[in-house]
Design a protein around this motif. Structure first.
Motif, PDB file in Angstrom:
ATOM      1  N   TYR A 161       7.775   7.447   1.676  1.00  0.00           N
ATOM      2  CA  TYR A 161       9.025   8.005   1.154  1.00  0.00           C
ATOM      3  C   TYR A 161       9.384   9.283   1.900  1.00  0.00           C
ATOM      4  CZ  TYR A 161       5.564  10.885  -1.241  1.00  0.00           C
ATOM      5  OH  TYR A 161       4.505  11.707  -1.511  1.00  0.00           O
ATOM      6  N   LEU A 174       9.144   3.137  -0.572  1.00  0.00           N
ATOM      7  CA  LEU A 174       8.658   1.787  -0.299  1.00  0.00           C
ATOM      8  C   LEU A 174       7.217   1.729  -0.794  1.00  0.00           C
ATOM      9  CD1 LEU A 174       8.831  -1.057   0.901  1.00  0.00           C
ATOM     10  CD2 LEU A 174       8.171  -0.060   3.104  1.00  0.00           C
ATOM     11  N   THR A 214       1.918  -5.889   0.709  1.00  0.00           N
ATOM     12  CA  THR A 214       3.058  -6.628   0.176  1.00  0.00           C
ATOM     13  C   THR A 214       3.962  -5.684  -0.601  1.00  0.00           C
ATOM     14  OG1 THR A 214       1.728  -8.630  -0.017  1.00  0.00           O
ATOM     15  CG2 THR A 214       3.761  -8.546  -1.311  1.00  0.00           C
ATOM     16  N   ALA A 215       5.235  -5.638  -0.203  1.00  0.00           N
ATOM     17  CA  ALA A 215       6.194  -4.767  -0.884  1.00  0.00           C
ATOM     18  C   ALA A 215       6.309  -5.162  -2.350  1.00  0.00           C
ATOM     19  CB  ALA A 215       7.551  -4.852  -0.203  1.00  0.00           C
ATOM     20  N   GLN A 216       6.346  -4.155  -3.215  1.00  0.00           N
ATOM     21  CA  GLN A 216       6.471  -4.367  -4.653  1.00  0.00           C
ATOM     22  C   GLN A 216       7.923  -4.124  -5.072  1.00  0.00           C
ATOM     23  OE1 GLN A 216       3.441  -5.324  -6.521  1.00  0.00           O
ATOM     24  NE2 GLN A 216       3.228  -5.723  -4.341  1.00  0.00           N
ATOM     25  N   LYS A 256       3.801  -0.550  -1.604  1.00  0.00           N
ATOM     26  CA  LYS A 256       3.130  -1.802  -1.230  1.00  0.00           C
ATOM     27  C   LYS A 256       1.761  -1.884  -1.892  1.00  0.00           C
ATOM     28  CE  LYS A 256       5.275  -2.263   3.319  1.00  0.00           C
ATOM     29  NZ  LYS A 256       4.990  -2.386   4.761  1.00  0.00           N
TER      30      LYS A 256
END
Length: 102
Positions: A91, A49, A55-57, A51
């Motif tokens: 991760y 994941l 904000t998640a990319q 960010k």
């Protein structure tokens, strides 16, 4: 008994102690750098994941998101993060990839 590769690998990981380790990496943007190198490799493909300032990319979108080399742990952003922007990568890391087990 029918076992899938995934369940067989999971049983072997437990038997030898190759359990997933959760990692959180953080880097501050400088307006120029487009690469974040994870502190541990390889990165679990289904667990990453990324960010940028919370904000998640989206992986695979080079212009606004990122691409990743899971084996080497190299995350390449389509554009550099602004100065003082926080980049994070969360991760799981395992010693041996599923392909190695197979």
């Amino acid at each position: 008994m029918n076992l899938s590769y995934g369940s067989m690998i999971s049983e072997e990981r437990i038997a030898v102690g190759d359990l997933a380790k959760y990692i959180h990496d953080e880097q501050i943007g400088d307006g120029v750098t487009t690469i974040l190198i994870t502190s541990e490799q390889p990165v679990g493909t289904a667990t990453l994941l990324v960010k940028k300032d919370g904000t998640a990319q989206v992986e695979g979108t080079a212009s606004g998101g990122y691409t990743v080399d899971y084996q080497r742990g190299v995350i390449t952003f389509g554009t550099a993060a602004a100065s003082s922007a926080t980049l994070t990568a969360d991760y799981q890391r395992i010693s041996l990839t599923d392909d190695t087990w197979v």
